[in-house]
Design a protein around this motif. Sequence first.
Motif, short mmCIF file in Angstrom:
data_model
loop_
_atom_site.label_atom_id
_atom_site.label_comp_id
_atom_site.label_asym_id
_atom_site.label_seq_id
_atom_site.Cartn_x
_atom_site.Cartn_y
_atom_site.Cartn_z
N TYR A 38 7.64 -0.70 12.21
CA TYR A 38 6.76 0.43 12.89
C TYR A 38 6.67 1.61 12.22
N ARG A 39 7.70 1.97 11.32
CA ARG A 39 7.48 3.28 10.49
C ARG A 39 6.61 2.68 9.32
N GLY A 40 6.36 1.57 8.95
CA GLY A 40 5.63 1.04 7.73
C GLY A 40 6.43 1.10 6.35
N ASN A 41 8.02 1.14 6.57
CA ASN A 41 8.79 1.06 5.71
C ASN A 41 8.78 2.39 4.74
N HIS A 42 8.34 3.37 5.24
CA HIS A 42 8.09 4.63 4.51
C HIS A 42 8.48 5.79 5.29
N PHE A 43 9.72 6.40 4.57
CA PHE A 43 10.34 7.64 5.52
C PHE A 43 10.30 9.09 4.67
N ALA A 78 12.40 -4.40 -6.15
CA ALA A 78 11.23 -5.24 -5.28
C ALA A 78 11.23 -4.47 -3.97
N HIS A 79 12.42 -3.95 -3.61
CA HIS A 79 12.39 -3.12 -2.22
C HIS A 79 11.71 -1.70 -2.39
N ARG A 80 12.16 -1.25 -3.63
CA ARG A 80 11.60 0.16 -3.60
C ARG A 80 9.95 0.01 -3.90
N LEU A 81 9.40 -1.12 -4.38
CA LEU A 81 7.97 -1.24 -4.63
C LEU A 81 7.22 -1.34 -3.43
N VAL A 82 7.76 -1.85 -2.33
CA VAL A 82 7.47 -1.90 -1.16
C VAL A 82 7.11 -0.68 -0.09
N THR A 83 8.13 0.35 -0.75
CA THR A 83 8.11 1.59 0.06
C THR A 83 7.01 2.66 -0.67
N LEU A 84 6.43 2.29 -1.44
CA LEU A 84 5.24 3.14 -2.37
C LEU A 84 4.14 3.48 -1.26
N GLU A 114 1.01 8.85 1.84
CA GLU A 114 -0.53 9.02 1.75
C GLU A 114 -1.13 9.82 0.68
N GLY A 115 -2.01 9.34 0.17
CA GLY A 115 -2.68 9.94 -1.13
C GLY A 115 -2.17 9.59 -2.36
N SER A 116 -1.00 8.92 -2.43
CA SER A 116 -0.22 8.27 -3.64
C SER A 116 0.25 7.17 -3.20
N GLU A 117 -0.57 5.96 -3.13
CA GLU A 117 0.05 4.91 -2.69
C GLU A 117 0.03 3.80 -3.86
N GLY A 118 1.09 3.09 -4.08
CA GLY A 118 1.06 1.92 -4.92
C GLY A 118 0.47 0.77 -4.41
N VAL A 119 0.46 -0.45 -5.16
CA VAL A 119 0.04 -1.58 -4.60
C VAL A 119 0.44 -2.11 -3.16
N PRO A 120 0.05 -2.35 -2.33
CA PRO A 120 0.38 -2.64 -1.02
C PRO A 120 1.26 -3.93 -0.84
N PHE A 121 2.55 -4.19 -1.06
CA PHE A 121 3.19 -5.32 -1.15
C PHE A 121 3.73 -5.84 0.17
N ALA A 122 3.69 -7.09 0.36
CA ALA A 122 4.47 -7.60 1.56
C ALA A 122 6.14 -8.02 0.85
N PHE A 123 7.08 -8.28 1.80
CA PHE A 123 8.38 -8.51 1.29
C PHE A 123 9.03 -9.69 2.16
N ASN A 139 15.94 -19.97 6.25
CA ASN A 139 15.96 -19.11 7.21
C ASN A 139 15.41 -17.67 6.33
N VAL A 140 14.44 -17.01 6.97
CA VAL A 140 13.95 -15.74 6.63
C VAL A 140 14.69 -14.70 7.08
N SER A 141 14.47 -13.47 6.25
CA SER A 141 15.17 -12.32 6.69
C SER A 141 14.21 -11.18 5.92
N LYS A 142 14.31 -9.99 6.36
CA LYS A 142 13.80 -8.51 5.81
C LYS A 142 12.26 -8.89 5.67
N PRO A 143 11.45 -9.41 6.75
CA PRO A 143 9.89 -9.58 6.70
C PRO A 143 9.37 -8.41 6.58
N PHE A 144 8.58 -8.04 5.97
CA PHE A 144 7.60 -6.76 5.92
C PHE A 144 6.23 -7.20 5.49
#
Length: 524
Positions: A216-221, A377-383, A386-395, A403-408
């Motif tokens: 919900y929060r886009g994995n960015h705080f 890998a987790h850190r790359l997903v959080t970049l 706004e205005g300074s985004e990295g490549v938008p990665f899914a995880f 069994n899958v977990s941590k889907p983003f």
Amino acid sequence: MAVAPRLPIGQRVRSRRQELGLTQSGLAKSVGISGSYLNLIENDKRPIGGALQKRIAHRLGIDITSLTGERDAGLIQDLMEVSAALGLTDLDEQGAVRLVARDPRWADAFRALHRRYQDATETAVALSDRLSQDPKLVEMTHAVLSEITAIKSFAAIMRDGRGVGPDEADRFLEIIANQSELLGTHARTMIALLEGGPDAPSPATPRNEVDDFIIYRGNHFPVLEAAADRVGQRIERFSEDDDRGLRDALVEGWGVEIVREQIAPGQGDRTAREGAGSPDAAESNLFLDRAWPAATRRFRMARRLMALECRDIIEEQIVGARLSSEEARDMVRRALANYAAGALLGPYNRFLEAAERYRYDIDRLSFEFGMSFEQTAHRLVTLRREGSEGVPFAFLRADPAGNVSKPFGTPGLRMPRLGGACPLWVIYAAFSSPDQTLAQMAVMPQGERYLFVARRLAKRTDAYGAPRTVFSVMLGCDAVYADRVVYGDGFGSGSASVETPAGFSCSSCPRAACGQRASPFILG
């Protein structure tokens, strides 16, 4: 490039305007546009974005994400997965779009109801397994059945009443009373075994709630990013070979005693106390196993430090979140402390600059910032600043059983949350290639192309013979970003020979000739 379903954002604007009793011309004037232009927006003939989007959201008193569609795309995908799981093949994507656009709360409630159904089903299966395999429960079950049979037999005799004298009737009533008391005792024993046994099933809802909270929060705080910057500037800079800054901040700043020891075989991870709940907390000691890799020890120190430094910030993030249990709230506290630790070890601006310079080479980034492959890998997903985004990665993370977990996910590339992913995805192939980073260009049935990067990871064991904990983690992005990512270099030719025809999941994939198909196409 994937074409995400077009969300009728204009319908949402019109509905909210009408709720507030605003006229079309009144709203248009207040946000600085003409009434005719607002009419086009409300009929979904003009998109909205940038400053206008913010003005409309502010005037209508709604979250700006309600007008961007970022959350909605994931919710639509989840609704389609739910319909597939329930076998509702006559429900199409446009119906899900209309439901989400009209009122996403109802769509979210439908998704939550399905999860409750899943939890109940899994609990019933687990209870069935226990009833059939636990010798104590099997014995109790037979005893209960015997007592029910006895009560039924004597009750039938009493009901018939023929040839039963007063003395026999009293004796039969006494037998029924005794058998009823035994039945109650055995029933209470069974309930205690089912509720309190070590293998008693636990609902999966808290984990799903945590996933929803993060997605919900886009994995960015941003508040945690800012806090990590402040802490990083205050403490002595640490490096891959020098953790004195972290250690001094914990010991001198917070009175935490760092205990370095070899964990005895069979005792497991003594920091599991942290992992089960809030990691900040209460303990004055931080146990670090000398056998752990340096990146793991460093991350544990960073996590404890940021949990202490950001305690109030983390609690503020939890306030107002729809979390139904203390277990879910503890899991969110842990997730946010992990996030803050990653932000401290990989400061946003410096990490993003290095990611672009190294073209998102995870190994080079891991070396420079002293982080593990998964932490990087987790850190790359959080970049997602706004205005300074990295490549938008899914995880995504998977275990050897699938069994899958941590889907983003990202818009267009949604990670599975209610079932398994396509078995052709490289996340599963990585299990057969230890210590290697694998790349894949996956081509979906409608022509969408995605770059996937995966690696198998194994955690050390406590002692000889103990089973290893093994996972595979995967990053994915739209192929349009492949030229910015080092792993995309092998697919620049666009040749079909280097691409993998795949899907998102079997139920949503129409590829009839796929040898890996595990379930039929729901529309086929």
